[in-house]
Design a protein around this motif. Sequence first.
Motif, PDB file in Angstrom:
ATOM      1  N   VAL A  19       0.838  -1.199   0.000  1.00  0.00           N
ATOM      2  CA  VAL A  19       0.000   0.000   0.000  1.00  0.00           C
ATOM      3  C   VAL A  19       0.872   1.248   0.000  1.00  0.00           C
ATOM      4  CG1 VAL A  19      -1.953   1.181   1.080  1.00  0.00           C
ATOM      5  CG2 VAL A  19      -1.674  -1.288   1.421  1.00  0.00           C
ATOM      6  N   ALA A  20       0.534   2.203  -0.864  1.00  0.00           N
ATOM      7  CA  ALA A  20       1.153   3.528  -0.877  1.00  0.00           C
ATOM      8  C   ALA A  20       0.125   4.508  -0.344  1.00  0.00           C
ATOM      9  CB  ALA A  20       1.579   3.911  -2.291  1.00  0.00           C
ATOM     10  N   VAL A  21       0.436   5.140   0.779  1.00  0.00           N
ATOM     11  CA  VAL A  21      -0.523   5.981   1.484  1.00  0.00           C
ATOM     12  C   VAL A  21      -0.100   7.444   1.386  1.00  0.00           C
ATOM     13  CG1 VAL A  21      -1.696   6.413   3.674  1.00  0.00           C
ATOM     14  CG2 VAL A  21      -0.938   4.090   3.104  1.00  0.00           C
ATOM     15  N   GLU A 150       7.467  -9.508   2.348  1.00  0.00           N
ATOM     16  CA  GLU A 150       6.253 -10.069   1.766  1.00  0.00           C
ATOM     17  C   GLU A 150       5.137  -9.036   1.718  1.00  0.00           C
ATOM     18  OE1 GLU A 150       3.590 -12.509   4.703  1.00  0.00           O
ATOM     19  OE2 GLU A 150       5.606 -13.336   4.802  1.00  0.00           O
ATOM     20  N   GLN A 151       5.280  -7.946   2.461  1.00  0.00           N
ATOM     21  CA  GLN A 151       4.306  -6.855   2.401  1.00  0.00           C
ATOM     22  C   GLN A 151       4.984  -5.564   2.825  1.00  0.00           C
ATOM     23  OE1 GLN A 151       0.886  -7.238   4.987  1.00  0.00           O
ATOM     24  NE2 GLN A 151      -0.239  -5.602   3.975  1.00  0.00           N
ATOM     25  N   ALA A 163      10.291  10.112  -3.630  1.00  0.00           N
ATOM     26  CA  ALA A 163       9.435   9.108  -2.999  1.00  0.00           C
ATOM     27  C   ALA A 163       8.921   8.108  -4.019  1.00  0.00           C
ATOM     28  CB  ALA A 163       8.277   9.791  -2.285  1.00  0.00           C
ATOM     29  N   GLN A 164       8.577   8.573  -5.203  1.00  0.00           N
ATOM     30  CA  GLN A 164       8.095   7.654  -6.238  1.00  0.00           C
ATOM     31  C   GLN A 164       9.174   6.673  -6.662  1.00  0.00           C
ATOM     32  OE1 GLN A 164       5.969   9.380  -9.571  1.00  0.00           O
ATOM     33  NE2 GLN A 164       5.220  11.057  -8.305  1.00  0.00           N
ATOM     34  N   GLN A 165      10.410   7.148  -6.751  1.00  0.00           N
ATOM     35  CA  GLN A 165      11.496   6.256  -7.132  1.00  0.00           C
ATOM     36  C   GLN A 165      11.694   5.151  -6.097  1.00  0.00           C
ATOM     37  OE1 GLN A 165      15.366   8.086  -7.428  1.00  0.00           O
ATOM     38  NE2 GLN A 165      16.212   6.404  -8.616  1.00  0.00           N
ATOM     39  N   LEU A 166      11.656   5.525  -4.815  1.00  0.00           N
ATOM     40  CA  LEU A 166      11.796   4.521  -3.760  1.00  0.00           C
ATOM     41  C   LEU A 166      10.629   3.539  -3.795  1.00  0.00           C
ATOM     42  CD1 LEU A 166      13.316   3.467  -1.281  1.00  0.00           C
ATOM     43  CD2 LEU A 166      11.988   5.071   0.108  1.00  0.00           C
ATOM     44  N   LEU A 171       7.876  -1.482  -3.600  1.00  0.00           N
ATOM     45  CA  LEU A 171       6.469  -1.865  -3.610  1.00  0.00           C
ATOM     46  C   LEU A 171       6.177  -2.769  -4.803  1.00  0.00           C
ATOM     47  CD1 LEU A 171       4.660   1.507  -2.763  1.00  0.00           C
ATOM     48  CD2 LEU A 171       5.170  -0.386  -1.212  1.00  0.00           C
ATOM     49  N   SER A 172       5.306  -3.740  -4.588  1.00  0.00           N
ATOM     50  CA  SER A 172       4.908  -4.662  -5.649  1.00  0.00           C
ATOM     51  C   SER A 172       3.410  -4.529  -5.885  1.00  0.00           C
ATOM     52  CB  SER A 172       5.253  -6.102  -5.251  1.00  0.00           C
ATOM     53  OG  SER A 172       4.773  -7.026  -6.220  1.00  0.00           O
TER      54      SER A 172
END
Length: 205
Positions: A19-21, A150-151, A163-166, A171-172
Amino acid sequence: PEDHVAADLWALTLQGRDVAVSAPAGVHGEALPALLARLTATQSAREPARAPRLLVLLPQARAAALGGRSARWSASVGVEVALPGRGAERWPQAAHCGLGSPAEWLPILAAQASGLQSCSLLLMVADVDGLLLNGRTVLHQVLQLLPQPEQVVMLAEAWGPAAQQLASQILSQPCSVEIPFRDVPSDVPPPLGGTSAQAADRMAA
């Protein structure tokens, strides 16, 4: 759930999704109960040797503010939370959850790197903007020591280039959740000259 944490975040976290919050930095810590609930649910469904461990990374000032609250949350679900200087050496072998800044955890993780790769990991990275502003290199060093999670749940005020690059690296197939900006309490005031998100993006430019 805490008042300011979206129900969607709880649902997706309990489903095991990345999740990206997008949320005010002052409420990032309130995502922790959802991950603690996910941790305990997964532990009850697995053999003890395969039970996951949770690591929560956030800026040092926010980690200090969250430490006391995490004790209350963790006690309610029977999870041991280890902090640097307070049982960190017990994570991940004995303690269920580790919490602190990347700079605090780097030497601890480096000392037990050989035992980390067999760990089933849940990872929460809060106030990504602040971490990228104040310790980008250290954060990446910590992430390199960790096994493939795993999450992952990442929280940021603004998803600028850094932040988007990281996020693209750790994140999967993430789901996105937005917690509205409103008059919520903040444990640490923003730095002079703008928010940490704005400063981090200036560094990335």
